[in-house]
Design a protein around this motif. Structure first.
Motif, short mmCIF file in Angstrom:
data_model
loop_
_atom_site.label_atom_id
_atom_site.label_comp_id
_atom_site.label_asym_id
_atom_site.label_seq_id
_atom_site.Cartn_x
_atom_site.Cartn_y
_atom_site.Cartn_z
N SER A 161 0.84 -1.39 -0.14
CA SER A 161 0.05 0.11 0.12
C SER A 161 0.38 1.51 -0.13
O SER A 161 0.26 1.88 -0.74
N LYS A 162 1.97 1.08 0.86
CA LYS A 162 3.27 2.43 1.07
C LYS A 162 3.92 2.79 -0.13
O LYS A 162 3.30 3.45 -1.29
N GLN A 163 4.24 1.47 -1.07
CA GLN A 163 4.33 2.18 -2.86
C GLN A 163 3.85 1.91 -3.27
O GLN A 163 3.22 3.06 -4.48
N ALA A 164 3.03 1.92 -3.27
CA ALA A 164 1.38 2.08 -4.24
C ALA A 164 0.99 3.03 -4.46
O ALA A 164 0.61 4.31 -5.34
N ALA A 165 0.79 4.17 -3.47
CA ALA A 165 0.61 5.31 -2.78
C ALA A 165 1.67 6.04 -3.59
O ALA A 165 1.14 7.51 -4.00
N THR A 166 2.84 5.66 -3.53
CA THR A 166 3.92 6.57 -4.04
C THR A 166 4.45 6.92 -5.59
O THR A 166 5.41 6.78 -5.55
N LYS A 167 4.15 5.60 -6.00
CA LYS A 167 4.38 5.55 -7.30
C LYS A 167 4.47 5.97 -8.34
O LYS A 167 3.69 7.05 -8.55
N GLY A 168 5.90 6.40 -8.84
CA GLY A 168 6.42 7.20 -9.67
C GLY A 168 6.91 8.52 -8.92
O GLY A 168 7.06 9.29 -9.76
N THR A 169 7.29 8.52 -8.21
CA THR A 169 6.92 9.56 -7.15
C THR A 169 8.71 9.92 -6.87
O THR A 169 9.19 10.71 -6.08
N TRP A 218 2.71 14.39 -1.51
CA TRP A 218 0.85 14.14 -2.37
C TRP A 218 0.32 13.50 -2.39
O TRP A 218 -0.71 12.92 -2.26
N ALA A 219 1.49 11.84 -2.51
CA ALA A 219 0.99 10.74 -2.83
C ALA A 219 0.62 10.02 -1.49
O ALA A 219 -0.62 9.18 -1.58
N THR A 220 0.36 10.79 -0.95
CA THR A 220 0.62 10.18 0.85
C THR A 220 -0.64 10.62 1.08
O THR A 220 -1.70 9.99 2.04
N GLU A 221 -1.04 11.92 1.19
CA GLU A 221 -1.70 13.09 1.79
C GLU A 221 -2.24 13.87 1.16
O GLU A 221 -1.28 15.03 1.51
N PRO A 222 -2.63 14.18 -0.09
CA PRO A 222 -2.80 15.03 -1.02
C PRO A 222 -3.19 16.41 -0.19
O PRO A 222 -3.26 17.62 -0.41
N ALA A 223 -4.99 16.09 0.34
CA ALA A 223 -5.52 17.19 1.14
C ALA A 223 -4.74 17.71 2.58
O ALA A 223 -4.82 18.70 2.23
N THR A 224 -3.81 16.92 3.37
CA THR A 224 -2.49 17.71 4.71
C THR A 224 -2.01 18.54 3.77
O THR A 224 -1.10 19.82 3.45
N VAL A 225 -1.47 17.90 2.32
CA VAL A 225 -0.45 18.60 1.91
C VAL A 225 0.19 20.28 0.81
O VAL A 225 -0.13 20.40 1.20
#
Length: 100
Positions: A15-23, A78-85
């Motif tokens: 799940s962590k890698q999926a959220a940050t894929k391509g980053t 951004w990929a992990t917490e888009p609203a907060t960021v």
């Protein structure tokens, strides 16, 4: 058959890698902890917020906010917490516009 199963498992990101894929890179445990702390402290006054930061993250508020500021520029954040960021980037820009 075991080679096919291993290949299929290797292709499925966690799940962590999926959220940050391509980053470029994934976030460290400390960076994830900082993102969680900022969500918890957004409505706190300065004194309780600083105490919470010291107790949960284990560092002083100055260093915490330095890391948080750099973290806002990472695509993985951004990929992990888009609203907060997004909220924090907008707040940072308002502060810069007002003081510069």
């Amino acid at each position: 058959m075991s080679d096919q199963a291993s290949a299929a498992e290797a292709e499925e990101p966690d799940s962590k890698q999926a959220a940050t894929k391509g980053t470029g890179r994934s976030l460290t445990a400390l960076e994830l902890q900082i993102l969680q702390a900022i969500k918890s402290t957004s409505s706190m006054a300065q004194g309780p917020r600083d105490r919470y930061i010291r107790e949960t993250v284990g560092m002083g508020p100055t260093r915490y906010f330095q890391i948080l500021n750099a973290l806002l520029d990472l695509p993985a954040a951004w990929a992990t917490e888009p609203a907060t960021v997004k909220r924090l980037r907008e707040q940072r820009q308002r502060n810069r516009d007002r003081h510069w």
